[in-house]
Design an enzyme around this catalytic site. Sequence first.
Site, PDB file in Angstrom:
ATOM      1  N   ASP A  84      28.294  32.854  76.761  1.00 37.22           N
ATOM      2  CA  ASP A  84      29.290  33.311  76.230  1.00 37.22           C
ATOM      3  C   ASP A  84      30.402  33.767  76.756  1.00 37.22           C
ATOM      4  O   ASP A  84      31.768  33.842  76.484  1.00 37.22           O
ATOM      5  CB  ASP A  84      29.033  34.361  75.085  1.00 37.22           C
TER       6      ASP A  84
ATOM      7  N   HIS B   3      21.295  38.782  78.519  1.00 33.26           N
ATOM      8  CA  HIS B   3      20.842  37.976  77.582  1.00 33.26           C
ATOM      9  C   HIS B   3      19.576  38.294  77.085  1.00 33.26           C
ATOM     10  O   HIS B   3      18.820  38.800  77.997  1.00 33.26           O
ATOM     11  CB  HIS B   3      21.075  36.498  78.025  1.00 33.26           C
TER      12      HIS B   3
END
Length: 430
Positions: free
Chosen positions: A366, A308
């Site tokens: 996600d 991320h």
Amino acid sequence: MAEDTVTICDNRTGKTVKLPIIHGTEGVPVVDVSTFYKEFGMFTLDPGFRSTAACNSKITFTDGDQGILLYRGYPIDQLARQSTFLEVCYLLMEGDLPSPTQYTQFKEIITHHTMVHEQLLNFYKGYRRDAHPMAIMVGVVGALSAFFHDSLDVFNPRHREISAHRLIAKIPTIAAASYKYSVGQPFVYPDNTLSYTENFLNMLFSVPCEKMRLSPVLVRAMDQILILHADHEQNASTSTVRLAGSSEANPFAAVSAGIGALWGPAHGGANEAVLTMLHQIGSVDNVDVFIKRAKDPDDPFRLMGFGHRVYKNYDPRARILKESAHAVLADVGRADDPLFRLALELERIAQEDEYFIKRKLYPNVDFYSGIIQSAIGIPTNMFTVIFAVARTVGWITQWMEMMTEGPSISRPRQLYIGHPRRDYVPMDAR
């Protein structure tokens, strides 16, 4: 906020200037460079604004190194496990958790704003049946400003509040209608007897010819997805909403701009990419082959859902969704779902393999959300729409904070690297 200074020296001239260092309540301090051009005759260059704080904010805080996400100071895991999405909406907008009376009043306001003008539904007929639902979202949400002339004064606090309530209430109705249109089913109107999330799922999946039973497990899972995606500091879409709003554009236009930014696969489409990757790998038996490919810099294959831009630790939202995935798959009779087993195996290897540990490639929000949404019955082209439904409260809260402080129109600078000045040459002389 405490304040000290950092001294900047221009080696060309020997001039030194002290710039303020500003400390927030959490996180790294920032250097105030607002006078940099005035003092040195230069701009700063920071592509992607990775090292630039564009605003002050009291709403959301992330610490990527520690894996921390706070909404108004409250840890995201506490909110996801104990709160509801509407309570989180109130928290983000108002700054504190509501009392029972405040929550009841807020819930009633949102519930009674869920319908959209009937003429707005005619907009859907202008789209092809195979139009992407996000294309519909951008257009229809932007069109809301054509229906609410009574609350478009962006400098009126009451108008801002009414617009915020309308957006939070109507976005699920608009989102569900975009799905219904794409599959050729009749629109389902809001049901005020249902909770916010129950109502959204009912508008997505019910049909007039039969009564729908909503599983409490699936409703809770969707509520958690909405909570976990409600806000995330100054990301691309939130920054877009602030940028558009800084021009004094109405909030519906600003949120529509945010939806457009979210549509990009590098932002809102990552969970769809995770599901595509899992299907590509196909089986736990193929994991070693694809892990090897992921490590090869010359191979285009990448493990999606790991790493991320902010978190260099385990994304706190991913932990919640991993738990939720177990519950959802068990509820729908797919406890031994092969894609979920594949995802768990990928995570296990990533947490033990030196390659991933060294690069701090942990599962992000996600990684599991696509599996959950797919199990609920949501098609992949709606994943980003679900994200938009959740993030609307974050966008409008950020917009309200900016407008309350008094917006200054955003005007980033640039480093021009094009042609130097040159004179026009008539066409017959070229």
